[in-house]
Scaffold this motif. Structure first.
Motif: not given
Length: 381
Positions: A282-289, A374-381
């Protein structure tokens, strides 16, 4: 040259001088030999700096000449005995400063019907003849790659190609024979509804003005040509990626007031009460908005007539679309951005899922979960 034309030209020169007092007036304005639009431009239009032109007309002199050159053939076909540059200058000054036809008439000894006629003609030409050139859905591989890559850098979400939002455009006056409740916007004033999709450069690639201010965002979307084209498969986006076994085509994003669809992804929640993966999405989506919110803010900040639209209701849609075309011209030319027009935060319940959209909803829901995980997994690395 007849006397009525000379009087009209003289009045327009006074109008220009008032809006941009540093400009030199045309020395031979009343000369019968001064009949060509080009000779008028050479002595008047090159005398001001770009900053002064932006102050008067909302855009720089080079962009102004682009507009004039593109509209000149159509204006020449009209029965208006007026040079193209003056017709365009008058309309741009009105759009920039939000002046009404009556105000201009009283200040510059012009008939209100003449100002309205010129405004209607120029905005109609902008909204019809220039729209296909400057407002385009990104279907070419090059543009689609540029747009999705830029959004991914901003949001970390792959294959996002735009952000959608709606904004009520306030009407100065609603005709007495229209139902006020139909046109009453969520902010309480009479309006017509504007829907836009913007890319990462805050350039609109779709514009729709079809509904009164009282219509909700989801209903306005469903009534738009964009919706029909996307649901029917008329728009083909070849760029497909694989995310956790799901084929993800280019998509746009919207807030919780829009329906979740295969091509339109929305937040899981409006108050960040989802799972960690959902909240990150949701945070990523709102950045796009933010790009579309800022694009609308620039639109209303640059063309102040949209803050209190003082044209007839029948001409309101074309005036709004014309301003969107001019907005894109300014963004493409990288014109300095004005102060953003700010609107109150919107709220409202999420739209219901209609029967015809159920399959699109389930596809969108699966895509949203896959992208969130997918986003959460990439950010958690």
């Amino acid at each position: 040259m007849d006397q009525s034309f000379l009087l009209m030209l003289s009045n327009l020169l006074h109008l220009h001088n008032h809006l941009d007092p540093t400009s030199a007036l045309l020395s031979d304005a009343h000369s019968p030999t001064s009949t060509s639009s080009s000779s008028t431009s050479s002595s008047l239009l090159t005398s001001s700096s770009d900053a002064q032109w932006r102050s008067s007309y909302g855009l720089s002199y080079p962009v102004f000449t682009t507009v004039v050159d593109k509209l000149k053939p159509y204006i020449a076909q009209s029965n208006l005995s007026l040079p193209s540059d003056y017709a365009v200058a008058m309309v741009l000054s009105r759009l920039t400063h939000g002046l009404s036809s009556k105000t201009l008439a009283s200040r510059y000894s012009l008939e209100p019907y003449l100002i309205s006629k010129i405004t209607n003609m120029v905005t109609r030409l902008l909204a019809t003849k220039l729209y296909p050139e400057f407002i385009k859905i990104p279907v070419s591989r090059r543009r689609l790659h540029e747009t999705t890559q830029a959004f991914e850098e901003l949001t970390s979400l792959p294959n996002m190609c735009g952000a959608i939002d709606s904004s009520p455009v306030k009407l100065h006056r609603l005709p007495s024979d229209y139902n006020p409740s139909t046109y009453r916007s969520r902010y309480g004033y009479p309006a017509v509804q504007l829907q836009v999709v913007a890319d990462h450069k805050k350039i609109f690639w779709d514009v729709c003005v079809k509904g009164p201010g009282g219509i909700d965002d989801a209903a306005h979307l469903r009534d738009s040509l964009l919706y029909n084209r996307l649901t029917s498969g008329d728009v083909v986006w070849d760029k497909v990626i694989n995310v956790r076994g799901h084929h993800v085509r280019p998509f746009i994003v919207g807030d919780w007031c829009y329906p979740l669809l295969s091509f339109l992804l929305t937040p899981f929640t409006w108050d960040r009460t989802g799972s960690p993966a959902q909240n990150e999405f949701d945070a990523a989506l709102m950045k796009g908005r933010t790009v579309v919110e800022e694009a609308i803010g620039l639109l209303k900040g640059r063309w102040k007539i949209l803050q209190d639209l003082n044209v007839g209701l029948n001409h309101a849609p074309q005036t709004i679309v014309a301003c969107c075309v001019l907005h894109n011209l300014c963004q493409i030319a990288r014109e300095p951005e004005p102060e953003l027009w700010k609107e109150p935060e919107e709220s409202g319940p999420p739209p219901r899922v209609v029967e015809s959209e159920k399959s699109l909803y389930y596809i969108g829901d699966n895509l949203r979960h896959a992208l969130a995980d997918d986003l959460y997994q990439r950010l958690s690395r």
